[in-house]
Design a protein around this motif. Structure first.
Motif, mmCIF file in Angstrom:
data_model
loop_
_atom_site.group_PDB
_atom_site.id
_atom_site.type_symbol
_atom_site.label_atom_id
_atom_site.label_comp_id
_atom_site.label_asym_id
_atom_site.label_seq_id
_atom_site.Cartn_x
_atom_site.Cartn_y
_atom_site.Cartn_z
ATOM 1 N N GLY A 41 0.777 -1.224 0.000
ATOM 2 C CA GLY A 41 0.000 0.000 0.000
ATOM 3 C C GLY A 41 0.808 1.274 0.000
ATOM 4 N N GLY A 42 2.068 1.242 0.450
ATOM 5 C CA GLY A 42 2.860 2.457 0.531
ATOM 6 C C GLY A 42 3.539 2.877 -0.755
ATOM 7 N N VAL A 43 3.474 2.053 -1.805
ATOM 8 C CA VAL A 43 4.141 2.369 -3.071
ATOM 9 C C VAL A 43 3.322 3.399 -3.845
ATOM 10 N N ASP A 44 3.978 4.449 -4.333
ATOM 11 C CA ASP A 44 3.329 5.467 -5.155
ATOM 12 C C ASP A 44 3.361 5.016 -6.609
ATOM 13 N N TYR A 45 2.190 4.883 -7.223
ATOM 14 C CA TYR A 45 2.047 4.335 -8.574
ATOM 15 C C TYR A 45 1.573 5.429 -9.513
ATOM 16 N N ASN A 46 2.327 5.634 -10.613
ATOM 17 C CA ASN A 46 1.972 6.663 -11.587
ATOM 18 C C ASN A 46 2.299 6.160 -12.986
ATOM 19 N N ILE A 47 1.861 6.905 -13.990
ATOM 20 C CA ILE A 47 2.099 6.564 -15.393
ATOM 21 C C ILE A 47 2.846 7.709 -16.054
ATOM 22 N N GLU A 48 3.865 7.379 -16.847
ATOM 23 C CA GLU A 48 4.629 8.398 -17.558
ATOM 24 C C GLU A 48 4.709 8.067 -19.036
ATOM 25 N N TYR A 49 4.721 9.113 -19.849
ATOM 26 C CA TYR A 49 4.901 8.987 -21.294
ATOM 27 C C TYR A 49 6.360 8.634 -21.573
ATOM 28 N N VAL A 50 6.609 7.809 -22.576
ATOM 29 C CA VAL A 50 7.972 7.371 -22.854
ATOM 30 C C VAL A 50 8.895 8.511 -23.244
ATOM 31 N N GLY A 51 8.321 9.624 -23.751
ATOM 32 C CA GLY A 51 9.120 10.827 -23.939
ATOM 33 C C GLY A 51 9.566 11.114 -25.351
ATOM 34 N N LYS A 52 9.707 10.099 -26.193
ATOM 35 C CA LYS A 52 10.178 10.313 -27.556
ATOM 36 C C LYS A 52 9.154 9.743 -28.534
ATOM 37 N N VAL A 53 8.775 10.556 -29.531
ATOM 38 C CA VAL A 53 7.742 10.154 -30.481
ATOM 39 C C VAL A 53 8.176 8.924 -31.259
ATOM 40 N N LYS A 54 9.421 8.899 -31.725
ATOM 41 C CA LYS A 54 9.896 7.763 -32.509
ATOM 42 C C LYS A 54 9.884 6.489 -31.681
ATOM 43 N N THR A 55 10.309 6.593 -30.425
ATOM 44 C CA THR A 55 10.294 5.419 -29.540
ATOM 45 C C THR A 55 8.868 4.955 -29.293
ATOM 46 N N ALA A 56 7.962 5.917 -29.114
ATOM 47 C CA ALA A 56 6.573 5.572 -28.828
ATOM 48 C C ALA A 56 5.917 4.876 -30.014
#
Length: 265
Positions: A189-204
């Motif tokens: 329960g103590g873990v902070d969970y979030n979502i992030e964009y990979v950051g690079k269009v080509k990689t995505a």
């Protein structure tokens, strides 16, 4: 100890099942359809929700508990297995696909475990199986598990399953781990969970790893699976012969017939 105290034993490697040992009048609850085998004088009963007393003993409390499970995509019903005989009895539950079964002692996890919505397999009676809303909109839309994950609460033993090999990682305060959204199985329960964009269009677009990954920040413990069922299912679906397709795609002769457009019916 508010939950029934059960003993267990795991069998197998990649196609595991768990055998639970029940003393007289002890009960274990499980997802409908997970039963593998059970001894004589083990009584099986279909129940609403998880069988815990957290929502009260009335009909409305039971309906509310069952309704929470529907939100996570699970069945309204669970199955309770009780030893109604003398002496120790055994009941076994199997995973629905290749992978590992992980015993979780909630008394050692501060009484709470958050897991993906189809990970729960079985637990001692008294463990509450509820829902955990993700408070962050980005996590809900792009986290792979939506706004809702399963939540196990209590001080008893629970069992979750996942695909492939399981990796347990303990995160120190402030330590961050980036994970493919489908590979996260469970976390304390103590873990902070979030979502992030990979950051690079080509990689995505061309990297094949998706547009987003999960970020997990300690303190706490996380469990990661090497083969999410969604990944396995997509590969199986892609390999299925299409309508009008040929058989024996893996053979040299099959490839030659495909090249020449031959009909092998």
């Amino acid at each position: 100890m508010n939950n029934h105290e059960i003993d267990y034993k795991l069998y197998g490697d990649d196609m595991q099942f768990v055998e639970v040992e029940l003393d007289p009048e002890e009960t274990v609850i499980a997802e409908a359809g997970s039963l593998m085998m059970m001894d004589d004088q083990v009584e099986m009963e279909t129940i609403f929700g998880d069988g815990s007393d957290s929502d009260g003993n009335g009909l409305m409390g039971k309906l509310f508990g069952a309704g929470r499970r529907v939100i996570t995509g699970e069945s309204l019903f669970m199955t309770a297995f009780t030893n109604v005989g003398q002496g120790k009895k055994h009941v076994a539950f199997a995973s629905p696909y290749p992978g590992k079964i992980i015993p979780m002692d909630l008394s050692e996890l501060d009484g709470k475990l958050i897991c993906q919505k189809d990970a729960f397999l079985a637990a001692a009676k008294g463990v509450s199986i509820g829902i955990e809303f993700q408070r962050k909109i980005g996590t809900g839309f792009f986290g792979g598990e939506g706004f809702i994950m399963q939540k196990l609460e209590g001080d008893g033993m629970g069992f979750v399953h996942a695909g492939g090999t399981m990796h347990k990682r303990v995160l120190s305060p402030g330590e961050m781990l980036r994970v493919d959204t489908g590979c996260l199985v469970a976390m304390t329960g103590g873990v902070d969970y979030n979502i992030e964009y990979v950051g690079k269009v080509k990689t995505a677009l061309f990297g094949g790893e998706g547009l987003f990954y999960a970020t997990l920040r300690g303190p706490g413990t996380v469990w990661i699976q090497s083969l999410p069922f969604s990944r396995l299912a997509s590969r199986v679906f892609a390999a299925m012969p299409k309508e009008g397709g040929s058989k024996g795609e893996g053979s040299i002769a099959g490839g030659l017939f495909d090249l020449l457009g031959g009909d092998r019916r």
